[in-house]
Design a protein around this motif. Structure first.
Motif, PDB file in Angstrom:
ATOM      1  N   SER A 221      28.502  65.298  40.857  1.00 21.82           N
ATOM      2  CA  SER A 221      29.396  64.240  40.799  1.00 21.82           C
ATOM      3  C   SER A 221      29.003  63.404  42.192  1.00 21.82           C
ATOM      4  N   ARG A 222      30.087  62.260  42.250  1.00 21.06           N
ATOM      5  CA  ARG A 222      30.081  60.943  42.955  1.00 21.06           C
ATOM      6  C   ARG A 222      31.390  60.925  43.477  1.00 21.06           C
ATOM      7  N   LEU A 223      31.541  60.671  44.825  1.00 23.35           N
ATOM      8  CA  LEU A 223      32.831  60.222  45.427  1.00 23.35           C
ATOM      9  C   LEU A 223      33.185  58.834  45.688  1.00 23.35           C
ATOM     10  N   LEU A 224      34.192  58.553  45.088  1.00 24.05           N
ATOM     11  CA  LEU A 224      34.196  56.907  45.449  1.00 24.05           C
ATOM     12  C   LEU A 224      35.558  57.257  46.736  1.00 24.05           C
ATOM     13  N   ILE A 225      35.386  56.037  47.366  1.00 20.42           N
ATOM     14  CA  ILE A 225      36.708  55.827  48.268  1.00 20.42           C
ATOM     15  C   ILE A 225      36.719  53.954  47.725  1.00 20.42           C
ATOM     16  N   LEU A 226      38.196  53.991  47.481  1.00 17.00           N
ATOM     17  CA  LEU A 226      38.171  52.495  46.772  1.00 17.00           C
ATOM     18  C   LEU A 226      39.506  51.905  48.068  1.00 17.00           C
ATOM     19  N   GLU A 227      39.636  50.569  48.336  1.00 16.03           N
ATOM     20  CA  GLU A 227      40.485  49.718  49.240  1.00 16.03           C
ATOM     21  C   GLU A 227      41.580  49.447  47.450  1.00 16.03           C
ATOM     22  N   PRO A 228      43.016  48.894  48.497  1.00 21.93           N
ATOM     23  CA  PRO A 228      43.984  48.578  47.462  1.00 21.93           C
ATOM     24  C   PRO A 228      42.884  47.008  46.892  1.00 21.93           C
ATOM     25  N   GLY A 229      42.604  46.618  46.481  1.00 25.08           N
ATOM     26  CA  GLY A 229      42.485  45.611  45.368  1.00 25.08           C
ATOM     27  C   GLY A 229      40.696  45.773  44.797  1.00 25.08           C
ATOM     28  N   GLU A 230      39.938  46.721  44.776  1.00 25.35           N
ATOM     29  CA  GLU A 230      38.754  46.988  44.652  1.00 25.35           C
ATOM     30  C   GLU A 230      39.053  47.766  43.317  1.00 25.35           C
ATOM     31  N   ARG A 231      38.207  47.083  42.780  1.00 22.47           N
ATOM     32  CA  ARG A 231      37.358  47.671  41.549  1.00 22.47           C
ATOM     33  C   ARG A 231      36.660  48.174  41.309  1.00 22.47           C
ATOM     34  N   LEU A 232      36.983  49.078  40.234  1.00 24.40           N
ATOM     35  CA  LEU A 232      36.415  50.781  39.769  1.00 24.40           C
ATOM     36  C   LEU A 232      35.451  50.729  38.589  1.00 24.40           C
ATOM     37  N   ILE A 233      36.317  49.888  36.979  1.00 28.59           N
ATOM     38  CA  ILE A 233      35.222  49.828  36.078  1.00 28.59           C
ATOM     39  C   ILE A 233      35.800  47.840  35.713  1.00 28.59           C
ATOM     40  N   GLU A 234      35.114  47.226  35.432  1.00 30.65           N
ATOM     41  CA  GLU A 234      34.977  45.799  35.460  1.00 30.65           C
ATOM     42  C   GLU A 234      35.106  45.553  33.637  1.00 30.65           C
ATOM     43  N   ARG A 235      35.463  45.662  33.049  1.00 28.65           N
ATOM     44  CA  ARG A 235      34.694  45.439  31.354  1.00 28.65           C
ATOM     45  C   ARG A 235      33.705  44.748  30.865  1.00 28.65           C
ATOM     46  N   GLY A 236      33.051  45.255  30.316  1.00 29.49           N
ATOM     47  CA  GLY A 236      32.553  44.737  29.247  1.00 29.49           C
ATOM     48  C   GLY A 236      30.944  45.285  29.651  1.00 29.49           C
ATOM     49  N   THR A 237      30.842  45.817  31.241  1.00 30.40           N
ATOM     50  CA  THR A 237      29.904  46.829  31.267  1.00 30.40           C
ATOM     51  C   THR A 237      29.914  48.375  30.549  1.00 30.40           C
ATOM     52  N   THR A 238      28.702  48.589  30.566  1.00 29.46           N
ATOM     53  CA  THR A 238      27.979  49.402  30.019  1.00 29.46           C
ATOM     54  C   THR A 238      29.142  50.446  30.359  1.00 29.46           C
ATOM     55  N   ALA A 239      29.537  51.382  29.533  1.00 33.51           N
ATOM     56  CA  ALA A 239      30.684  53.199  30.013  1.00 33.51           C
ATOM     57  C   ALA A 239      29.168  54.497  30.163  1.00 33.51           C
ATOM     58  N   ASP A 240      29.131  54.326  31.190  1.00 34.23           N
ATOM     59  CA  ASP A 240      28.519  55.402  31.556  1.00 34.23           C
ATOM     60  C   ASP A 240      28.668  55.984  32.830  1.00 34.23           C
ATOM     61  N   ALA A 241      29.578  56.362  32.503  1.00 35.90           N
ATOM     62  CA  ALA A 241      30.671  57.318  33.658  1.00 35.90           C
ATOM     63  C   ALA A 241      31.885  57.902  33.457  1.00 35.90           C
ATOM     64  N   LEU A 242      32.689  59.198  33.445  1.00 36.91           N
ATOM     65  CA  LEU A 242      33.873  59.586  33.357  1.00 36.91           C
ATOM     66  C   LEU A 242      34.304  59.215  34.651  1.00 36.91           C
ATOM     67  N   TYR A 243      35.843  58.912  35.345  1.00 41.43           N
ATOM     68  CA  TYR A 243      36.298  58.394  36.704  1.00 41.43           C
ATOM     69  C   TYR A 243      37.131  59.736  36.298  1.00 41.43           C
ATOM     70  N   VAL A 244      37.523  60.662  37.048  1.00 42.13           N
ATOM     71  CA  VAL A 244      38.752  61.245  37.874  1.00 42.13           C
ATOM     72  C   VAL A 244      39.704  61.313  38.854  1.00 42.13           C
ATOM     73  N   LEU A 245      41.025  60.742  38.748  1.00 40.53           N
ATOM     74  CA  LEU A 245      41.452  60.361  40.363  1.00 40.53           C
ATOM     75  C   LEU A 245      41.547  61.711  41.147  1.00 40.53           C
ATOM     76  N   VAL A 246      41.627  61.744  42.072  1.00 43.07           N
ATOM     77  CA  VAL A 246      42.282  62.695  43.172  1.00 43.07           C
ATOM     78  C   VAL A 246      43.177  62.273  43.780  1.00 43.07           C
ATOM     79  N   GLU A 247      43.176  61.063  43.948  1.00 42.85           N
ATOM     80  CA  GLU A 247      44.217  60.354  45.015  1.00 42.85           C
ATOM     81  C   GLU A 247      43.974  58.671  44.944  1.00 42.85           C
ATOM     82  N   GLY A 248      45.527  58.526  44.655  1.00 44.92           N
ATOM     83  CA  GLY A 248      45.570  57.346  45.090  1.00 44.92           C
ATOM     84  C   GLY A 248      45.844  56.888  43.171  1.00 44.92           C
ATOM     85  N   SER A 249      46.664  54.777  42.857  1.00 42.04           N
ATOM     86  CA  SER A 249      46.551  54.884  41.781  1.00 42.04           C
ATOM     87  C   SER A 249      46.252  53.704  41.375  1.00 42.04           C
TER      88      SER A 249
END
Length: 465
Positions: A221-249
């Motif tokens: 897997s890959r560990l992703l770190i996002l700052e507030p306001g950054e987009r994790l998923i964009e609507r309409g793009t190919t659903a190619d991964a599952l994301y498990v939220l480890v911290e934050g909302s």
């Protein structure tokens, strides 16, 4: 008093960090680690600071302590994330994967459920009381059988004659149906407990798989770190991964939902990647600083081939998220309180439809709301013209339940299909006990019939006999 000293140390730590006095902050982390030796966040944050200070070997040592503590307390996804951080610093340290111990998380998970779906068939630990039964989504789902007592203007299904096993429900927890409060970055006292996380749908992916499968999931897997306001998923793009939220909302916004959905630690997003050839349905944006594990669909597909029981764990996770998201966001359920939503969630069952089954039939009323999870279905007009293939994961029959009117189209299965089904009769029984809900549903019933499913256009329209 220990509590008073810890509060003082935390205040000093925050002051040192604000003033960029990093050496002083490091001393406070070490003091806090001695004062609260079971608190995994101190070696975790200490490791972050040591990495920032250019001391990678010491950072790895601190992260390893955090991995052990998180695992021992049931925070298995956090332990996995820490292992990814170690491997980013020292790529040859894949031995840390074996330190991600799911035993405590598994025990907590099983303590919250009357029955479990598992891909790990190891014997129970010695002395562990067995309070649950094991089930298989793919094989235990009862088939949809035409009810011989159906009236002409309604299509109804019943249990198979002589069926001995109960209907297969998803045992959705109350927590899955409740709104998540947004967390601030320093919301130390607001973070979920291991007991809370054990009830959320990501837990089986870590706690109910064999150690070798868990190591593959974490390692690849890959560990992703996002700052507030950054987009994790964009609507309409190919659903190619599952994301498990480890911290934050994060906030999920979909075009057809009544409200945005807030998801946080322990939740999964991108669940539509488990459906067949679809795109993401909504935008997912970080509300706070977020860490998430990205698990690719290709990896999950490979692991299912190598270890088939994993498919049942993924199916249960998919079903739980589809139902909880529907109940939390669809206008039809907007007036229902948490107690009523819990009752509705308990009504959903997994059923199997053989090829050629008519889930909905043109000119006849439906007996329930259906959400197809696996398989192929087509929509056919009242004149017999094929309208197209249906996308999976979309609810069928919402407006028909409200109006109790006949379906304008037929929905037929083109293969064996697994569906989630909620009885229309039981839905109205619950709704009728709440006057405010009855008024809300009557208002919706008077509105236009907006399609709640999407079609994959057929290559060539044709008539069916």
């Amino acid at each position: 008093m220990p509590g008073s000293r810890s509060r003082q140390l935390r205040e000093k730590l925050q002051n040192a960090l604000r003033r960029e006095r990093l050496a002083e902050a490091l001393r406070h982390y070490e003091a806090l680690q001695k004062a609260e030796p079971r608190e995994a966040r101190w070696p975790h944050r200490k490791g972050d600071l040591l990495k920032r200070l250019g001391r990678p070997n010491e950072a790895v040592e601190a992260y390893e302590q955090a991995i052990d503590l998180y695992g021992e307390q049931g925070f298995v996804a956090r332990a996995a994330a820490m292992a990814k951080v170690v491997m980013a610093i020292a790529p040859d340290r894949d031995d840390v994967l074996s330190r991600v111990n799911p035993d405590a998380a598994r025990k907590l998970h099983r303590s919250t459920r009357s029955s479990i779906v598992t891909a790990d068939f190891e014997p129970e630990s010695e002395g562990m009381e067995i309070t649950h039964t094991k089930k298989r989504i793919s094989t235990d789902a009862l088939p949809l059988i035409d009810n011989p007592m159906s009236v002409d203007d309604a299509r109804r299904y019943s249990r198979p004659p002589g069926a001995r096993r109960p209907t297969l429900d998803l045992d959705i927890s109350d927590l899955e149906l409740q709104d998540r409060p947004p967390l601030d970055d320093e919301g130390f006292d607001q973070r979920p407990t291991p007991e809370h996380l054990a009830q959320l749908p990501s837990m089986p992916l870590f706690a109910e798989v064999p150690q070798e499968v868990l190591s593959r999931i974490v390692g690849e897997s890959r560990l992703l770190i996002l700052e507030p306001g950054e987009r994790l998923i964009e609507r309409g793009t190919t659903a190619d991964a599952l994301y498990v939220l480890v911290e934050g909302s994060v906030q999920l916004v979909r075009a057809r939902d009544a409200d945005a959905l807030v998801l946080s630690e322990g939740d999964v997003v991108g669940i539509s990647c488990l459906l067949d050839r679809v795109s993401y349905l909504g935008d997912v944006t970080a509300q706070t600083k977020v860490s998430a594990l990205r698990i690719s669909k290709l990896l999950l597909d490979r692991l299912v081939v190598e270890h088939p029981p994993l498919s049942d764990v993924l199916l249960e996770m998919l079903g739980r998220r589809l139902v909880s998201t529907l109940l939390r966001t669809a206008p039809m359920f907007a007036a229902f309180d948490d107690e009523a939503r819990a009752q509705l969630a308990s009504m959903f069952e997994v059923r199997r439809a053989e090829r050629g089954t008519k889930i909905l039939e043109a000119g006849r009323r439906t007996d329930g709301l259906y959400i197809p999870m696996i398989g192929a279905l087509s929509a056919i007009g009242a004149d017999g013209e094929e309208l197209g293939r249906l996308k999976l994961g979309r609810a069928l029959g919402q407006h028909l339940i409200l109006t109790q009117s006949p379906s304008p189209v037929t929905v037929m299965t083109d293969s064996e299909v697994l569906v989630l089904r909620m009885s229309a009769r039981r839905f109205h029984e619950i709704a009728s006990a709440h006057p405010a809900m009855v008024t809300h549903l009557e208002d919706l019933a008077l509105g236009p019939d907006t399609p709640t499913f999407s079609l994959v256009p057929a290559a060539q329209k044709k008539r069916r006999a």
